[in-house]
Scaffold this motif. Structure first.
Motif, PDB file in Angstrom:
ATOM      1  N   GLU A  97       0.825  -1.217   0.000  1.00  0.00           N
ATOM      2  CA  GLU A  97       0.000   0.000   0.000  1.00  0.00           C
ATOM      3  C   GLU A  97       0.857   1.263   0.000  1.00  0.00           C
ATOM      4  N   VAL A  98       1.962   1.247   0.735  1.00  0.00           N
ATOM      5  CA  VAL A  98       2.827   2.420   0.810  1.00  0.00           C
ATOM      6  C   VAL A  98       3.658   2.570  -0.468  1.00  0.00           C
ATOM      7  N   LEU A  99       4.261   1.475  -0.920  1.00  0.00           N
ATOM      8  CA  LEU A  99       5.195   1.546  -2.043  1.00  0.00           C
ATOM      9  C   LEU A  99       4.521   1.609  -3.405  1.00  0.00           C
ATOM     10  N   CYS A 100       3.350   1.037  -3.520  1.00  0.00           N
ATOM     11  CA  CYS A 100       2.661   0.990  -4.818  1.00  0.00           C
ATOM     12  C   CYS A 100       1.499   1.972  -4.849  1.00  0.00           C
ATOM     13  N   SER A 101       1.781   3.184  -4.422  1.00  0.00           N
ATOM     14  CA  SER A 101       0.800   4.255  -4.498  1.00  0.00           C
ATOM     15  C   SER A 101       1.505   5.456  -5.122  1.00  0.00           C
ATOM     16  N   GLY A 102       0.857   6.608  -5.106  1.00  0.00           N
ATOM     17  CA  GLY A 102       1.481   7.782  -5.713  1.00  0.00           C
ATOM     18  C   GLY A 102       1.809   7.533  -7.170  1.00  0.00           C
ATOM     19  N   VAL A 103       3.029   7.871  -7.575  1.00  0.00           N
ATOM     20  CA  VAL A 103       3.425   7.688  -8.984  1.00  0.00           C
ATOM     21  C   VAL A 103       3.530   6.212  -9.368  1.00  0.00           C
ATOM     22  N   LEU A 104       3.530   5.326  -8.376  1.00  0.00           N
ATOM     23  CA  LEU A 104       3.614   3.887  -8.658  1.00  0.00           C
ATOM     24  C   LEU A 104       2.279   3.174  -8.474  1.00  0.00           C
ATOM     25  N   GLN A 105       1.188   3.942  -8.451  1.00  0.00           N
ATOM     26  CA  GLN A 105      -0.150   3.354  -8.324  1.00  0.00           C
ATOM     27  C   GLN A 105      -0.392   2.406  -9.488  1.00  0.00           C
ATOM     28  N   GLU A 106      -0.778   1.174  -9.173  1.00  0.00           N
ATOM     29  CA  GLU A 106      -1.084   0.206 -10.231  1.00  0.00           C
ATOM     30  C   GLU A 106      -2.508   0.424 -10.720  1.00  0.00           C
ATOM     31  N   GLN A 107      -2.669   0.365 -12.011  1.00  0.00           N
ATOM     32  CA  GLN A 107      -3.980   0.595 -12.617  1.00  0.00           C
ATOM     33  C   GLN A 107      -4.638  -0.722 -13.002  1.00  0.00           C
ATOM     34  N   ALA A 108      -5.896  -0.849 -12.683  1.00  0.00           N
ATOM     35  CA  ALA A 108      -6.752  -1.950 -13.162  1.00  0.00           C
ATOM     36  C   ALA A 108      -6.136  -3.333 -12.990  1.00  0.00           C
ATOM     37  N   LYS A 109      -5.699  -3.644 -11.762  1.00  0.00           N
ATOM     38  CA  LYS A 109      -5.216  -5.000 -11.509  1.00  0.00           C
ATOM     39  C   LYS A 109      -6.386  -5.977 -11.551  1.00  0.00           C
ATOM     40  N   PRO A 110      -6.210  -7.122 -12.205  1.00  0.00           N
ATOM     41  CA  PRO A 110      -7.314  -8.077 -12.311  1.00  0.00           C
ATOM     42  C   PRO A 110      -7.504  -8.942 -11.060  1.00  0.00           C
ATOM     43  N   TYR A 111      -6.645  -8.756 -10.034  1.00  0.00           N
ATOM     44  CA  TYR A 111      -6.731  -9.590  -8.835  1.00  0.00           C
ATOM     45  C   TYR A 111      -6.221  -8.797  -7.628  1.00  0.00           C
ATOM     46  N   ALA A 112      -6.577  -9.267  -6.448  1.00  0.00           N
ATOM     47  CA  ALA A 112      -6.137  -8.623  -5.216  1.00  0.00           C
ATOM     48  C   ALA A 112      -4.683  -9.004  -4.919  1.00  0.00           C
ATOM     49  N   PHE A 113      -3.949  -8.095  -4.318  1.00  0.00           N
ATOM     50  CA  PHE A 113      -2.563  -8.372  -3.927  1.00  0.00           C
ATOM     51  C   PHE A 113      -2.562  -9.454  -2.853  1.00  0.00           C
ATOM     52  N   THR A 114      -1.859 -10.543  -3.118  1.00  0.00           N
ATOM     53  CA  THR A 114      -1.737 -11.655  -2.175  1.00  0.00           C
ATOM     54  C   THR A 114      -0.262 -11.989  -2.050  1.00  0.00           C
ATOM     55  N   PRO A 115       0.388 -11.530  -0.968  1.00  0.00           N
ATOM     56  CA  PRO A 115       1.821 -11.801  -0.840  1.00  0.00           C
ATOM     57  C   PRO A 115       2.091 -13.298  -0.725  1.00  0.00           C
ATOM     58  N   HIS A 116       3.079 -13.772  -1.490  1.00  0.00           N
ATOM     59  CA  HIS A 116       3.383 -15.196  -1.520  1.00  0.00           C
ATOM     60  C   HIS A 116       4.745 -15.419  -2.174  1.00  0.00           C
ATOM     61  N   LEU A 117       5.286 -16.613  -1.983  1.00  0.00           N
ATOM     62  CA  LEU A 117       6.535 -17.022  -2.627  1.00  0.00           C
ATOM     63  C   LEU A 117       6.217 -18.246  -3.482  1.00  0.00           C
ATOM     64  N   THR A 118       6.220 -18.076  -4.788  1.00  0.00           N
ATOM     65  CA  THR A 118       5.857 -19.149  -5.714  1.00  0.00           C
ATOM     66  C   THR A 118       6.902 -20.257  -5.706  1.00  0.00           C
ATOM     67  N   ILE A 119       6.415 -21.505  -5.614  1.00  0.00           N
ATOM     68  CA  ILE A 119       7.316 -22.657  -5.735  1.00  0.00           C
ATOM     69  C   ILE A 119       6.978 -23.511  -6.956  1.00  0.00           C
ATOM     70  N   ALA A 120       5.781 -23.316  -7.522  1.00  0.00           N
ATOM     71  CA  ALA A 120       5.380 -24.096  -8.697  1.00  0.00           C
ATOM     72  C   ALA A 120       4.376 -23.278  -9.498  1.00  0.00           C
ATOM     73  N   GLN A 121       4.533 -23.294 -10.822  1.00  0.00           N
ATOM     74  CA  GLN A 121       3.580 -22.596 -11.683  1.00  0.00           C
ATOM     75  C   GLN A 121       3.548 -23.253 -13.044  1.00  0.00           C
ATOM     76  N   GLU A 122       2.472 -22.923 -13.770  1.00  0.00           N
ATOM     77  CA  GLU A 122       2.246 -23.469 -15.107  1.00  0.00           C
ATOM     78  C   GLU A 122       2.157 -24.997 -15.102  1.00  0.00           C
ATOM     79  N   LEU A 123       1.522 -25.528 -14.063  1.00  0.00           N
ATOM     80  CA  LEU A 123       1.316 -26.968 -13.944  1.00  0.00           C
ATOM     81  C   LEU A 123      -0.040 -27.331 -14.535  1.00  0.00           C
TER      82      LEU A 123
END
Length: 173
Positions: A97-123
């Protein structure tokens, strides 16, 4: 160029995650285990200068915080991703919320921010369920302190490199 913002956990956590990532994560060879704060985005040199200035000031407003990974989870059925989840995502949510606001505000994200560390993808669905049933049996109890965030740039060969670190709370100055 493409830029993103991330937090890198301790080397102990990265080593643990890489045991899975080297087999199940298609991005294993292009970036170390991390938690994404801001997705990759094409940014001009002018935007980059403004972004760096903003991040320098915004990071000072955040105090270092602790991440506690306590389980594996998935985004299935929305996305075939398995990740290490946080016991308390609030510190990462606040950082976002602090870092991705102001000039770094993200526009029209299709999903909610969910902090995580990916271990597997594209399965595939079957592989996702097999891997998830296996990893959920593994105990997860890792903690680390986050004292900076990292601005990353994707090189022409797809590898993500650190551009600049931003200390939290003015630490490290």
């Amino acid at each position: 160029m493409l830029y993103g913002l991330a937090v890198f956990p301790s080397s102990e956590i990265q080593e643990f995650a890489d045991r899975y990532r080297k087999r199940y994560d298609t991005h294993y060879s292009i970036i170390k285990p991390h938690l994404t704060l801001r997705e990759k985005e094409l940014i001009s040199e002018e935007q980059l200068e403004k972004g760096i200035s903003y991040l320098t000031e915004a990071a000072r407003k955040l105090e270092p915080f602790i991440l506690h990974f306590n389980r594996f989870s998935t985004f299935y059925p929305a996305n075939n991703v398995i990740y290490m989840a946080l016991a308390d995502p609030e510190p990462m949510q606040k950082a976002y919320e602090v870092l991705c606001s102001g000039v770094l505000q993200e526009q029209a994200k299709p999903y909610a921010f969910t902090p995580h560390l990916t271990i597997a993808q594209e399965l595939g669905d079957d592989e996702l369920h097999d891997v998830l049933s296996s990893v959920r049996k593994q105990p997860v109890d890792f903690r680390c302190t986050v004292n900076h965030v990292v601005l990353l740039r994707q090189t022409e060969n797809g590898i993500w490199q650190s551009v600049q670190e931003f200390p939290l709370g003015g630490s490290g100055e």
